[in-house]
Design a protein around this motif. Structure first.
Motif, mmCIF file in Angstrom:
data_model
loop_
_atom_site.group_PDB
_atom_site.id
_atom_site.type_symbol
_atom_site.label_atom_id
_atom_site.label_comp_id
_atom_site.label_asym_id
_atom_site.label_seq_id
_atom_site.Cartn_x
_atom_site.Cartn_y
_atom_site.Cartn_z
ATOM 1 N N ALA A 31 0.833 -1.204 0.000
ATOM 2 C CA ALA A 31 0.000 0.000 0.000
ATOM 3 C C ALA A 31 0.869 1.255 0.000
ATOM 4 N N HIS A 32 2.105 1.131 0.514
ATOM 5 C CA HIS A 32 2.967 2.306 0.703
ATOM 6 C C HIS A 32 4.380 1.803 0.967
ATOM 7 N N SER A 33 5.375 2.512 0.448
ATOM 8 C CA SER A 33 6.742 2.183 0.872
ATOM 9 C C SER A 33 7.572 3.455 0.911
ATOM 10 N N GLU A 34 8.608 3.462 1.727
ATOM 11 C CA GLU A 34 9.455 4.649 1.861
ATOM 12 C C GLU A 34 10.737 4.289 2.601
ATOM 13 N N GLU A 35 11.668 5.223 2.574
ATOM 14 C CA GLU A 35 12.843 5.151 3.446
ATOM 15 C C GLU A 35 12.671 6.190 4.528
ATOM 16 N N ASN A 36 12.965 5.798 5.766
ATOM 17 C CA ASN A 36 12.943 6.760 6.871
ATOM 18 C C ASN A 36 14.364 6.789 7.447
ATOM 19 N N ALA A 37 15.112 7.820 7.055
ATOM 20 C CA ALA A 37 16.534 7.867 7.428
ATOM 21 C C ALA A 37 16.706 7.997 8.936
ATOM 22 N N GLU A 38 15.850 8.789 9.566
ATOM 23 C CA GLU A 38 15.982 8.987 11.012
ATOM 24 C C GLU A 38 15.816 7.662 11.757
ATOM 25 N N GLN A 39 14.856 6.831 11.298
ATOM 26 C CA GLN A 39 14.626 5.533 11.943
ATOM 27 C C GLN A 39 15.559 4.452 11.391
ATOM 28 N N GLY A 40 16.294 4.786 10.310
ATOM 29 C CA GLY A 40 17.253 3.820 9.750
ATOM 30 C C GLY A 40 16.590 2.635 9.063
ATOM 31 N N VAL A 41 15.418 2.883 8.447
ATOM 32 C CA VAL A 41 14.692 1.768 7.816
ATOM 33 C C VAL A 41 14.289 2.053 6.370
ATOM 34 N N ARG A 42 14.263 0.949 5.603
ATOM 35 C CA ARG A 42 13.464 0.878 4.373
ATOM 36 C C ARG A 42 12.232 0.090 4.770
ATOM 37 N N GLU A 43 11.046 0.583 4.416
ATOM 38 C CA GLU A 43 9.855 -0.076 4.922
ATOM 39 C C GLU A 43 8.744 -0.121 3.901
#
Ligand code: CMX
Length: 142
Positions: A31-43
């Protein structure tokens, strides 16, 4: 306090492989994907096909860096359930209510979560061994 079970998060070593596994095995779609640099994740957020009801999603979390929270989790536990996320309407109010009950929140102030939501976490040692995320969704959906 909680208005819905927002998502359940699974730590995975490789995001694309995990997406393919969930799709080919269970028929879930991204449904959605992104990188969150602060959390250190690809999700990626997954849901059942055609689901538009806002039902609980599955969040796949892959490490963006060797020193990230998810990398540490994978080193220690291997792949598997990492978090349970409760949806709230006001994350600050939820933080205050939980602090008043003596639970430790991980951050002093909310941080940015998936799709510009505002998030915080309850320490797993204060929540029955479960890392509980509080999620206040961004206004107007996303
Ligand atoms: N679920 C349940 N227990 C957990 C846990 C988890 N995900 N992560 C750690 N623990 C437990 C460990 O088992 C350990 O217990 P013991 O002392 O009994 O062995 C204890 O907590 C400490 O574990 P640790 O490996 O030393 O881990 P840290 O204290 O360094 O980190 C935590 C734990 C919760 C502070 C860290 O994972 C954190 O900051 N999490 C919040 C951020 C996050 O998870 N980001 C990724 C997702 C981003 C997103 O959702 O958008």
């Amino acid at each position: 306090l909680v208005t819905a079970i927002d998502h359940v998060g699974i730590a995975v070593p490789d995001l694309d492989e995990a997406i393919a596994f969930q799709r080919d095995t269970f028929g879930l779609e991204v449904a959605h994907s992104e990188e969150n640099a602060e959390q250190g994740v690809r999700e990626a957020m997954l849901r059942a096909p055609g689901d538009t009801t806002g039902a609980t999603q599955i969040q796949l979390l892959a490490p963006l860096r060797e020193d990230s929270t998810i990398a540490k989790f994978l080193d220690k536990n291997g792949p598997g359930l990492q978090q349970l996320a409760y949806r709230v309407t006001d994350v600050e109010a939820a933080m205050e209510a939980l602090r008043a009950k003596g639970l430790r929140l991980l951050y002093d102030q909310p941080r940015r979560g998936t799709a510009d939501s505002r998030i915080n976490f309850v320490h797993p040692k204060d929540a029955g061994g479960v890392l509980v995320e509080l999620v206040e969704p961004a206004p107007h959906g996303h």
